[in-house]
Write a protein that holds these residues in place. Structure first.
Motif, PDB file in Angstrom:
ATOM      1  N   GLY A  66       0.834  -1.195   0.000  1.00  0.00           N
ATOM      2  CA  GLY A  66       0.000   0.000   0.000  1.00  0.00           C
ATOM      3  C   GLY A  66       0.863   1.236   0.000  1.00  0.00           C
ATOM      4  N   ILE A  67       0.259   2.375  -0.347  1.00  0.00           N
ATOM      5  CA  ILE A  67       0.994   3.641  -0.343  1.00  0.00           C
ATOM      6  C   ILE A  67       0.518   4.471   0.846  1.00  0.00           C
ATOM      7  CG2 ILE A  67       1.495   5.729  -1.620  1.00  0.00           C
ATOM      8  CD1 ILE A  67       1.189   4.174  -4.165  1.00  0.00           C
ATOM      9  N   ILE A  68       1.467   4.919   1.657  1.00  0.00           N
ATOM     10  CA  ILE A  68       1.170   5.586   2.916  1.00  0.00           C
ATOM     11  C   ILE A  68       1.724   7.003   2.865  1.00  0.00           C
ATOM     12  CG2 ILE A  68       1.529   5.483   5.401  1.00  0.00           C
ATOM     13  CD1 ILE A  68       2.195   2.511   4.975  1.00  0.00           C
ATOM     14  N   ALA A  69       0.977   7.967   3.421  1.00  0.00           N
ATOM     15  CA  ALA A  69       1.492   9.331   3.552  1.00  0.00           C
ATOM     16  C   ALA A  69       2.248   9.444   4.865  1.00  0.00           C
ATOM     17  CB  ALA A  69       0.339  10.324   3.523  1.00  0.00           C
ATOM     18  N   TYR A  93       5.199  10.322   0.162  1.00  0.00           N
ATOM     19  CA  TYR A  93       4.330   9.182  -0.108  1.00  0.00           C
ATOM     20  C   TYR A  93       5.209   7.954  -0.258  1.00  0.00           C
ATOM     21  CZ  TYR A  93       0.885  12.744  -0.642  1.00  0.00           C
ATOM     22  OH  TYR A  93       0.074  13.798  -0.385  1.00  0.00           O
ATOM     23  N   HIS A  98       5.673   3.795  -0.540  1.00  0.00           N
ATOM     24  CA  HIS A  98       5.082   2.495  -0.838  1.00  0.00           C
ATOM     25  C   HIS A  98       5.670   1.478   0.118  1.00  0.00           C
ATOM     26  CE1 HIS A  98       4.584  -1.354  -2.916  1.00  0.00           C
ATOM     27  NE2 HIS A  98       3.478  -0.822  -3.376  1.00  0.00           N
TER      28      HIS A  98
END
Lengths: 116, 165
Positions: free
Chosen positions: B96-99, B136, B138
């Motif tokens: 998933g991509i997380i901020a 951002y 991954h």
């Protein structure tokens, strides 16, 4: 005495060469097995770095402070600097081209925040 | 101190490292080639600009050595994590991509933290927000996003801030 030292250096150099080749081949297996471009980049950027370090360390042990050894050290420094940048650029370019994440991706906080 | 002086001190060293011969003659040759290459493009590289190197650059060398130690340790850890995933019989990952909010504001600090994130276990920097405050990232295992944010802030960003700010 000198002969023994050279023998130990040979063993160390071969071991680090084998570790490097092992991790490089793991990186290639990861490139084939993992599902999408982002996960494949995990395999190539990280594993490629340590694999190349192993091979270059083997050269440094063999050659010492000769021109070849200094060049190997320089190459290691540049790989440490450029490998993450290339991974970052490929990931960003892929996202901007609209490459979808694979199935099973659980979150995407980047969606909709793309710069125009 | 002008940027020109820093460039002319750095280029001979780079020449020596790339050619492999660390001698006085090699340094001199590197200086000549450095001048030949850089001088026509002096406007492009803003060579006449006066830069103020922060005074404690040398005092922070021990912190930089510590940062490299942490970096090498994290690279080895990252390789073991990826090796486990790659060699497992069935690949079962939840990416998933997380901020991730970051505290550092300088360009070199942001570059350092982004490169460090990419080389450490399970994370890869994808992009930075417009106001340079959020990266951002991954992650190969995004089941616990808050845990990843905490580990980046506590384990990595601290060393980068100490070494480069």
């Amino acid at each position: 005495m000198a002969g023994e030292l050279a023998f130990v250096a040979d063993i160390l150099s071969i071991v680090s060469l084998l570790i490097g080749i092992f991790f490089l081949s793991l990186g290639m297996i990861g490139l084939l097995r993992l599902p999408d471009v982002y996960n494949r980049l995990h395999a190539t950027t990280k594993v490629g770095t340590l694999g190349a370090f192993g091979v270059l360390l083997s050269i440094i042990i063999q050659e010492g402070a000769s021109p070849m050894g200094i060049k190997a050290l320089t190459v290691a420094l540049f790989i440490l600097l450029t490998s993450p940048i290339s991974g970052h650029m490929i990931a960003r370019a892929a996202y901007r081209m609209g490459v979808k994440c694979c199935e099973g991706t659980c979150m995407d906080e980047y969606a909709g925040k793309r710069r125009k | 101190m002008k940027r020109r002086l820093i460039t002319y001190m750095a280029l001979p060293v780079v020449w020596c490292l790339v050619s492999g011969y660390v001698t006085i003659g090699s340094l001199f040759l590197g200086l000549i080639f450095g001048m030949l290459v850089v001088e026509p493009f002096s406007k492009l590289y803003r060579l006449d600009e006066v830069v103020h190197p922060t005074g404690d650059w040398i005092a922070k060398i021990p912190k930089k050595v510590k940062y490299f130690y942490v970096l090498i340790k994290e690279i080895i850890k990252a390789n073991i994590v990826v090796a486990k995933i790659v060699l497992s019989p069935k690949i079962d990952i939840k990416p998933g991509i997380i901020a991730v909010p970051i505290r550092t504001k300088t360009n070199i600090g942001i570059t350092g933290i982004a490169n460090t994130i990419t080389l450490t276990p399970g994370t890869l920097t994808v992009d930075i927000s417009d106001d340079k405050s959020v990266l951002y990232v991954h992650s190969i295992d995004a089941t616990n996003p808050q845990g990843i944010r905490d580990s980046i802030r506590d384990d990595l960003e601290r060393y980068v801030l100490e070494a480069f700010e």
